[in-house]
Design an enzyme around this catalytic site. Structure first.
Site, PDB file in Angstrom:
ATOM      1  N   ASN A   1      -0.971  -7.877   1.943  1.00  0.00           N
ATOM      2  CA  ASN A   1      -0.651  -6.589   2.558  1.00  0.00           C
ATOM      3  C   ASN A   1      -0.272  -5.658   1.409  1.00  0.00           C
ATOM      4  O   ASN A   1       0.819  -5.762   0.856  1.00  0.00           O
ATOM      5  CB  ASN A   1       0.519  -6.757   3.538  1.00  0.00           C
TER       6      ASN A   1
ATOM      7  N   LYS B   1       0.312  -2.560   1.571  1.00  0.00           N
ATOM      8  CA  LYS B   1       1.187  -1.453   1.978  1.00  0.00           C
ATOM      9  C   LYS B   1       0.629  -0.147   1.395  1.00  0.00           C
ATOM     10  O   LYS B   1      -0.588  -0.008   1.304  1.00  0.00           O
ATOM     11  CB  LYS B   1       2.631  -1.740   1.566  1.00  0.00           C
TER      12      LYS B   1
ATOM     13  N   HIS C   1       4.076  -4.555  11.846  1.00  0.00           N
ATOM     14  CA  HIS C   1       4.835  -4.910  10.647  1.00  0.00           C
ATOM     15  C   HIS C   1       6.242  -4.326  10.743  1.00  0.00           C
ATOM     16  O   HIS C   1       6.421  -3.242  11.311  1.00  0.00           O
ATOM     17  CB  HIS C   1       4.121  -4.365   9.392  1.00  0.00           C
TER      18      HIS C   1
ATOM     19  N   GLU D   1       8.036  -2.783   8.733  1.00  0.00           N
ATOM     20  CA  GLU D   1       8.204  -1.424   8.196  1.00  0.00           C
ATOM     21  C   GLU D   1       7.767  -0.387   9.230  1.00  0.00           C
ATOM     22  O   GLU D   1       8.347   0.694   9.318  1.00  0.00           O
ATOM     23  CB  GLU D   1       7.415  -1.289   6.881  1.00  0.00           C
TER      24      GLU D   1
ATOM     25  N   GLU E   1       8.037 -12.649   9.527  1.00  0.00           N
ATOM     26  CA  GLU E   1       8.532 -11.986   8.328  1.00  0.00           C
ATOM     27  C   GLU E   1       9.987 -11.575   8.536  1.00  0.00           C
ATOM     28  O   GLU E   1      10.252 -10.508   9.111  1.00  0.00           O
ATOM     29  CB  GLU E   1       7.687 -10.743   8.021  1.00  0.00           C
TER      30      GLU E   1
ATOM     31  N   GLY F   1      10.463  -8.218   0.114  1.00  0.00           N
ATOM     32  CA  GLY F   1      10.669  -7.433  -1.105  1.00  0.00           C
ATOM     33  C   GLY F   1      12.015  -7.654  -1.768  1.00  0.00           C
ATOM     34  O   GLY F   1      12.418  -6.884  -2.640  1.00  0.00           O
TER      35      GLY F   1
ATOM     36  N   SER G   1       8.770 -12.360   0.238  1.00  0.00           N
ATOM     37  CA  SER G   1       9.016 -12.863  -1.116  1.00  0.00           C
ATOM     38  C   SER G   1       8.289 -14.168  -1.443  1.00  0.00           C
ATOM     39  O   SER G   1       8.812 -15.014  -2.182  1.00  0.00           O
ATOM     40  CB  SER G   1      10.525 -13.003  -1.380  1.00  0.00           C
TER      41      SER G   1
HETATM   42  P1  13P Z   1       6.865  -9.231  -0.066  1.00  0.00           P
HETATM   43  O1  13P Z   1       5.920 -10.383  -0.273  1.00  0.00           O
HETATM   44  O2  13P Z   1       6.769  -8.171  -1.123  1.00  0.00           O
HETATM   45  O3  13P Z   1       8.263  -9.691   0.198  1.00  0.00           O
HETATM   46  O4  13P Z   1       6.365  -8.474   1.286  1.00  0.00           O
HETATM   47  C1  13P Z   1       6.139  -9.217   2.413  1.00  0.00           C
HETATM   48  C2  13P Z   1       5.477  -8.356   3.427  1.00  0.00           C
HETATM   49  O5  13P Z   1       6.072  -7.451   3.988  1.00  0.00           O
HETATM   50  C3  13P Z   1       4.062  -8.616   3.723  1.00  0.00           C
HETATM   51  O6  13P Z   1       3.652  -7.975   4.881  1.00  0.00           O
END
Ligand code: 13P
Length: 255
Positions: free
Chosen positions: A8, A10, A95, A97, A167, A173, A213
Site C-alpha cells: 500500500n 498510500k 483502510h 487512515e 491492521e 508506521g 510495521s
Molecule cells: P506500515 O507497514 O508502514 O506500518 O503501514 C501499514 C499499512 O497501513 C498498510 O496498509
C-alpha cells in the site's frame, strides 16, 4: 492457500519514483506461478507502473479505494469499472487512515466492498483497533463489529476474492508490529466471526493479512502463525529491495 503480500503505497511515489521502483523490482521479483503480490499505487502512477512492470507474472495492481456507484457526482472518487479498465485486480477498502481522517464508515465500506466484488475485483477489507481501544482491551469487540458492519449485505460468491486485512492502528508506521501471538489471536477471531457471516467453508478459504510495521526481518514469525495468510505493507514496500525481501521471506515461512 496462496499467501498474499500487498504494497500500500498510500500517497507516495509519483511517476519518476514509480518508474525507478519498477525497474529495480522487475529485476528482483520471481514469480512462483501464483499471483501472490500486489501493489496499490497512487492512481496517477498506475498506467506508468503497469507499462514499466510489463507482464510481471504473479503480481497484480490495485486501487487504494473504490466507489460503489458506476459514475456521477462523486468528486475525488473512482468507480469499480474505471479501476478495472486501468487493469486493477483489487481494491483496498476501509483502510484505517480513511476511517480515521476521512470519515469512512462501516456502511460505506460495505457498499464499496459489495461493488468491488460484483465488478470482479478482489476486495481487501481493512479492520483494526486504535491504541486507546487496544489499551482498553476492546480489540475483540471493535474488530468483530467492524467486520460485521463492513460486510453487511455483501454477497461473497468466491472467498478467494475477499481478503481481510487486520491492521492495528497502533502498529501502523510506528515500527512496533503486533507480536505474532497478538496477530494470531485476532486473525483467529476474525476467521471465527467471518464463519458466521459467509459460512465456515468460505471463511476457511479467505485470506487474512496482517498489516502494521511489517518488514523483511519480522514477516517470517508472523507467517508461521496458522491464520496469518500474508501482509499489507506500507513503509517496507516503498523500496523494491525490501518489498521483494519481505515477499521472499514471507513465502518461505508460510505454513
Ligand atoms: P506500515 O507497514 O508502514 O506500518 O503501514 C501499514 C499499512 O497501513 C498498510 O496498509
Amino acid at each position: 492457500m496462496t499467501p498474499l503480500f500487498v504494497a500500500n503505497w498510500k500517497m507516495n511515489k509519483g511517476l519518476a519514483e514509480a518508474r525507478e521502483f519498477s525497474s529495480e523490482f522487475t529485476a528482483l521479483f520471481k514469480s512462483t506461478g501464483q499471483v501472490d503480490a500486489g501493489i496499490a499505487p497512487v492512481l496517477s502512477s498506475f498506467q506508468t507502473l503497469k507499462e514499466s512492470l510489463g507482464e510481471l507474472d504473479g503480481l497484480m495492481l490495485g486501487g487504494q479505494n473504490v466507489h460503489w456507484e458506476v459514475n456521477g457526482a462523486h468528486t475525488g472518487e473512482i468507480s469499480v469499472g474505471m479501476l478495472a479498465e486501468l487493469g486493477a485486480k483489487f481494491a483496498i477498502i476501509g483502510h484505517s487512515e480513511r476511517r480515521e481522517f476521512y470519515g469512512e464508515t462501516d456502511e460505506a465500506v460495505a457498499k464499496r466492498t459489495a461493488a468491488a466484488l460484483a465488478g470482479g475485483l478482489t476486495a481487501i477489507v481493512c479492520v483494526g483497533e486504535t491504541q486507546q481501544q487496544f489499551e482498553a482491551k476492546e480489540t475483540e469487540k471493535v474488530v468483530r463489529d467492524q467486520l460485521k458492519g463492513s460486510l453487511a449485505k455483501v454477497e461473497v460468491k468466491d472467498p478467494s476474492s475477499l481478503v481481510i486485512a487486520y491492521e492495528p492502528v497502533w502498529a501502523i508506521g510506528t515500527g512496533l508490529a503486533a507480536t505474532p501471538e497478538i496477530a494470531q489471536n485476532v486473525h483467529q477471531l476474525i476467521r471465527e466471526e467471518l464463519a458466521g457471516i459467509i459460512g465456515k467453508d468460505s471463511a476457511a478459504k479467505t485470506r487474512i493479512l496482517y498489516g502494521g510495521s511489517t518488514k523483511p526481518e519480522n514477516i517470517a514469525e508472523l507467517m508461521e502463525k496458522p491464520d496469518v495468510n500474508g501482509a499489507l505493507v506500507g513503509g517496507a514496500s516503498l523500496k523494491a529491495e525490501s518489498f521483494n525481501s519481505l515477499i521472499e521471506a514471507g513465502r518461505a515461512a508460510d505454513k
